[in-house]
Design an enzyme around this catalytic site. Structure first.
Site, PDB file in Angstrom:
ATOM      1  N   LEU A 100      31.422  88.994 -27.902  1.00 27.55           N
ATOM      2  CA  LEU A 100      31.513  90.402 -27.488  1.00 27.55           C
ATOM      3  C   LEU A 100      30.535  89.522 -25.338  1.00 27.55           C
ATOM      4  CD1 LEU A 100      31.007  93.538 -28.030  1.00 27.55           C
ATOM      5  CD2 LEU A 100      28.628  93.054 -27.114  1.00 27.55           C
ATOM      6  N   LYS A 155      33.459  96.341 -28.426  1.00 28.57           N
ATOM      7  CA  LYS A 155      32.291  96.821 -29.841  1.00 28.57           C
ATOM      8  C   LYS A 155      32.503  98.167 -30.344  1.00 28.57           C
ATOM      9  CE  LYS A 155      27.611  97.019 -27.989  1.00 28.57           C
ATOM     10  NZ  LYS A 155      26.728  96.117 -28.600  1.00 28.57           N
ATOM     11  N   GLU A 211      28.527  83.085 -31.607  1.00 26.85           N
ATOM     12  CA  GLU A 211      26.993  83.840 -30.905  1.00 26.85           C
ATOM     13  C   GLU A 211      26.639  84.831 -32.090  1.00 26.85           C
ATOM     14  OE1 GLU A 211      28.870  87.628 -28.687  1.00 26.85           O
ATOM     15  OE2 GLU A 211      30.390  87.992 -30.572  1.00 26.85           O
ATOM     16  N   TYR A 226      31.168 101.918 -29.837  1.00 26.72           N
ATOM     17  CA  TYR A 226      29.552 102.161 -29.386  1.00 26.72           C
ATOM     18  C   TYR A 226      29.187 101.197 -28.413  1.00 26.72           C
ATOM     19  CZ  TYR A 226      27.615  98.078 -32.455  1.00 26.72           C
ATOM     20  OH  TYR A 226      26.873  96.322 -32.174  1.00 26.72           O
TER      21      TYR A 226
HETATM   22  N1  PDD Z   1      24.208  93.882 -29.723  1.00 32.85           N
HETATM   23  N2  PDD Z   1      26.909  89.844 -29.366  1.00 32.85           N
HETATM   24  C1  PDD Z   1      27.253  90.970 -30.517  1.00 32.85           C
HETATM   25  C2  PDD Z   1      27.779  90.630 -31.788  1.00 32.85           C
HETATM   26  C3  PDD Z   1      26.144  92.446 -30.712  1.00 32.85           C
HETATM   27  O1  PDD Z   1      25.905  92.634 -31.110  1.00 32.85           O
HETATM   28  C4  PDD Z   1      25.817  92.070 -28.968  1.00 32.85           C
HETATM   29  C5  PDD Z   1      24.236  93.101 -28.852  1.00 32.85           C
HETATM   30  C6  PDD Z   1      25.678  90.888 -27.976  1.00 32.85           C
HETATM   31  C7  PDD Z   1      24.826  91.632 -26.753  1.00 32.85           C
HETATM   32  O2  PDD Z   1      25.446  92.432 -25.867  1.00 32.85           O
HETATM   33  P1  PDD Z   1      24.649  93.556 -24.351  1.00 32.85           P
HETATM   34  O3  PDD Z   1      23.928  92.143 -23.619  1.00 32.85           O
HETATM   35  O4  PDD Z   1      25.777  93.724 -24.865  1.00 32.85           O
HETATM   36  O5  PDD Z   1      23.678  94.171 -25.227  1.00 32.85           O
HETATM   37  C8  PDD Z   1      26.514  90.219 -27.376  1.00 32.85           C
HETATM   38  C9  PDD Z   1      23.761  94.750 -29.571  1.00 32.85           C
HETATM   39  C10 PDD Z   1      22.714  95.573 -29.089  1.00 32.85           C
HETATM   40  C11 PDD Z   1      23.615  95.702 -30.817  1.00 32.85           C
HETATM   41  O6  PDD Z   1      24.533  96.090 -31.615  1.00 32.85           O
HETATM   42  O7  PDD Z   1      22.200  96.393 -31.873  1.00 32.85           O
END
Ligand code: PDD
Length: 288
Positions: free
Chosen positions: A203, A144, A177, A32
């Site tokens: 991620l 992801k 993270e 996703y």
């Molecule tokens: N989550 N780490 C994890 C485990 C995440 O699920 C996310 C983002 C991030 C930040 O990634 P980015 O900067 O590309 O949004 C880091 C999304 C928003 C979610 O699962 O809803």
């Protein structure tokens, strides 16, 4: 007779719609993305599409082109007409009766939702509390994937403790993270912006990448190294980075105040620079 039960209702198995046989539901067999727009402009779309392509490739989902995904994202964005939108989409390997191996040539299922992006102004002004939780995830967190049970359990644990986010800690005692965000620390004396290096454990956050870029124009030096919760509470400033809210200051970590308990100065500078970078990207998009 082959049957299924949907809630209390018994139906013939062959009458089940594909939504009941989605490999995403059975196995989390899909990937996703979450994207957002600011003032009518989708931010970092190509970065997100590239990550989506990589996630699909890593788990071998075929049959959906990035060109097609881009078209669908724009269609939904136009139709919803929300200037500050949060766009979620996923692709699963397809639908078929539950079987670990997938049938050759299965058609992937695409699903998208769009709604208003959360207003993060209060979080930015006041900061948020976070709490630690063991990182129970698999060994390819760079993909992801839809398998988010460890993230869900961690976040629910944090919320129970009145925290906005769970900070995941690996088996060696180092922070990976957030359950749904990248994690940064700032050492104000050494002028270091510290975050875990990319690898299979985290991620490749798009916001992380842009935070690093905006930090490059400041006195902060980016240091990619893992820290422990004990290090984190000693640091001057902490923040989360995530698409939906960009930079969110952390003012309390496992109950301990960070700095004076208010968002730090250097974090605020990064928030401002991030906003300027977003506006610049909108202008360059308009002149392109
Ligand atoms: N989550 N780490 C994890 C485990 C995440 O699920 C996310 C983002 C991030 C930040 O990634 P980015 O900067 O590309 O949004 C880091 C999304 C928003 C979610 O699962 O809803």
């Amino acid at each position: 007779m082959d049957l299924a039960m949907i809630g209390k209702r018994i139906v013939k198995f062959e009458e089940l719609g594909p939504e009941y046989l989605d490999r995403g539901t059975f196995f989390g067999d899909g990937v996703y993305e979450v994207i957002r727009s600011y003032d009518g402009h989708i931010f970092a779309l190509e970065d997100h599409l590239a990550r989506f392509a990589r996630s699909m490739q890593e788990i071998g989902i075929q049959g959906l082109t990035i060109k097609e995904v881009r078209t669908r994202v724009f269609r939904a964005f136009m139709e919803a007409d929300l200037p500050n939108a949060k766009i979620y989409f996923h692709v699963t390997r397809g639908s078929e009766p539950r079987n670990h191996t997938a049938k050759e040539g299965l058609k992937p299922n695409f699903f998208l939702t769009i709604g208003s992006a959360p207003d993060s102004s209060q979080d930015k002004e006041q900061g948020v509390s976070v709490s630690t939780f063991p990182d129970w995830r698999w060994k390819r967190c760079d993909i992801k994937s839809l398998n988010l049970l460890p993230n869900v359990l961690a976040r629910m644990n944090a919320v129970k403790k009145n925290c906005a986010e769970a900070i995941l800690v690996d088996d060696s005692g180092e922070i990976t993270e957030g359950s749904g965000s990248a994690f940064f620390a700032i050492d104000a004396k050494r002028k270091e912006l510290i975050t875990r290096p990319l690898g299979h454990e985290i991620l490749p956050s798009i916001t992380r990448q842009h935070v690093i870029r905006v930090a490059e124009g400041t006195e902060l030096k980016v240091v990619e190294r893992a820290i422990t919760p004990a290090d984190a509470v000693q640091t001057d400033e902490l923040f989360l980075a995530v698409t939906t809210k960009d930079i969110v200051p952390v003012v309390r970590f496992d109950g301990r105040l960070i700095g004076d308990g208010m968002p730090g100065l250097l974090t605020k500078i990064l928030i401002d620079r991030f906003a300027v970078m977003v506006r610049r990207s909108q202008k360059s998009e308009l002149s392109a």
